[in-house]
Design a protein around this motif. Structure first.
Motif, PDB file in Angstrom:
ATOM      1  N   GLY A  77       0.852  -1.183   0.000  1.00 37.00           N
ATOM      2  CA  GLY A  77       0.000   0.000   0.000  1.00 37.00           C
ATOM      3  C   GLY A  77       0.883   1.226   0.000  1.00 37.00           C
ATOM      4  N   LEU A 100      -4.452   0.698   7.775  1.00 34.85           N
ATOM      5  CA  LEU A 100      -4.759   0.190   6.430  1.00 34.85           C
ATOM      6  C   LEU A 100      -5.140  -1.289   6.427  1.00 34.85           C
ATOM      7  N   GLN A 103      -8.658  -2.087   5.335  1.00 38.43           N
ATOM      8  CA  GLN A 103      -9.273  -0.895   4.745  1.00 38.43           C
ATOM      9  C   GLN A 103      -8.670  -0.640   3.373  1.00 38.43           C
ATOM     10  N   SER A 104      -9.429   0.016   2.513  1.00 37.95           N
ATOM     11  CA  SER A 104      -8.882   0.423   1.222  1.00 37.95           C
ATOM     12  C   SER A 104      -8.226   1.792   1.302  1.00 37.95           C
ATOM     13  N   VAL A 105      -8.832   2.696   2.089  1.00 40.68           N
ATOM     14  CA  VAL A 105      -8.334   4.061   2.196  1.00 40.68           C
ATOM     15  C   VAL A 105      -8.441   4.501   3.660  1.00 40.68           C
ATOM     16  N   PHE A 120      -3.478   4.310   1.213  1.00 41.35           N
ATOM     17  CA  PHE A 120      -4.176   3.524   0.196  1.00 41.35           C
ATOM     18  C   PHE A 120      -3.652   2.102   0.222  1.00 41.35           C
ATOM     19  N   ALA A 121      -4.563   1.143   0.258  1.00 40.72           N
ATOM     20  CA  ALA A 121      -4.178  -0.263   0.222  1.00 40.72           C
ATOM     21  C   ALA A 121      -3.774  -0.659  -1.200  1.00 40.72           C
ATOM     22  N   ASP A 123      -5.052  -2.629  -3.225  1.00 40.59           N
ATOM     23  CA  ASP A 123      -6.136  -2.724  -4.206  1.00 40.59           C
ATOM     24  C   ASP A 123      -6.410  -1.397  -4.913  1.00 40.59           C
ATOM     25  N   CYS A 124      -5.812  -0.316  -4.458  1.00 41.47           N
ATOM     26  CA  CYS A 124      -5.945   0.991  -5.107  1.00 41.47           C
ATOM     27  C   CYS A 124      -4.814   1.258  -6.100  1.00 41.47           C
ATOM     28  N   HIS A 144     -14.155   5.245  -3.039  1.00 43.06           N
ATOM     29  CA  HIS A 144     -14.105   4.276  -1.946  1.00 43.06           C
ATOM     30  C   HIS A 144     -15.019   4.687  -0.789  1.00 43.06           C
ATOM     31  N   ARG A 149     -15.682   2.198   2.131  1.00 44.30           N
ATOM     32  CA  ARG A 149     -14.363   1.596   2.347  1.00 44.30           C
ATOM     33  C   ARG A 149     -13.287   2.627   2.662  1.00 44.30           C
TER      34      ARG A 149
END
Length: 180
Positions: A77, A100, A103-105, A120-121, A123-124, A144, A149
């Motif tokens: 991330g 994180l 979480q995504s953000v 940001f994880a 997945d971003c 998000h 998220r």
């Protein structure tokens, strides 16, 4: 999961600083006798997290973030930290990184005010690597948030909202340094 990488963004032109009467580059302006960018990097180093300095010229913040993410592809991330936040605390960087997980953000807040670094994880990553223009990653945060998220992380760190854009900002930061 390994920790995210702190992306220190130092690509800006500092136009508002110059327009406010600042001489030279704002990231080299002295704050308590130490250049602004050096103070930011000292906090990042003290956090113990991996980091990347993005200082190549880019047309906008989105371009800077994208270049930094592409340079650190494969990270768990990213924490996006503008280089002009010299008072951010190392423990805040660690807290955002820890938050994180799951979480995504993560958006840090100080007394209700949004600040940096925004986390940001992984997945971003594709969306961050595709950014361009002046607006940074705000659209990614909004997307998000709409999906529920985004974690708003309250921290006791005025440094997350103390950026140096003008000479008046530098004077306010200098007062905070004197009081600490």
């Amino acid at each position: 999961m390994s920790a995210p990488v702190v992306l220190v963004l130092a690509s800006g032109r500092g136009e508002r600083f110059a327009a406010s009467g600042g001489g030279g580059a704002k990231l080299q302006a002295l704050l308590g006798g130490v250049p602004v960018l050096q103070r930011t990097l000292d906090a990042v180093r003290a956090s113990g997290l991996a980091w990347h300095l993005e200082s190549a010229p880019h047309p906008g913040m989105g371009d800077s973030i994208a270049a930094a993410v592409r340079a650190t592809r494969g990270a768990a991330g990213w924490l996006v930290l503008p280089g002009d936040l010299p008072l951010v605390l190392p423990e805040t960087l660690r807290a955002v990184a820890a938050a994180l997980a799951g979480q995504s953000v993560v958006v840090p807040r100080y007394r209700g005010q949004r600040g940096h670094p925004v986390g940001f994880a992984a997945d971003c990553g594709d969306a961050l690597a595709a950014l361009a223009g002046e607006h940074g990653a705000a659209a990614i945060v909004r997307a998000h948030a709409a999906a529920g998220r985004v974690l708003a992380l309250e921290v006791d760190d005025a440094g997350i909202v103390t950026d140096i854009d003008t000479t008046a900002d530098l004077a306010r930061a200098e007062e905070l340094v004197r009081r600490s």
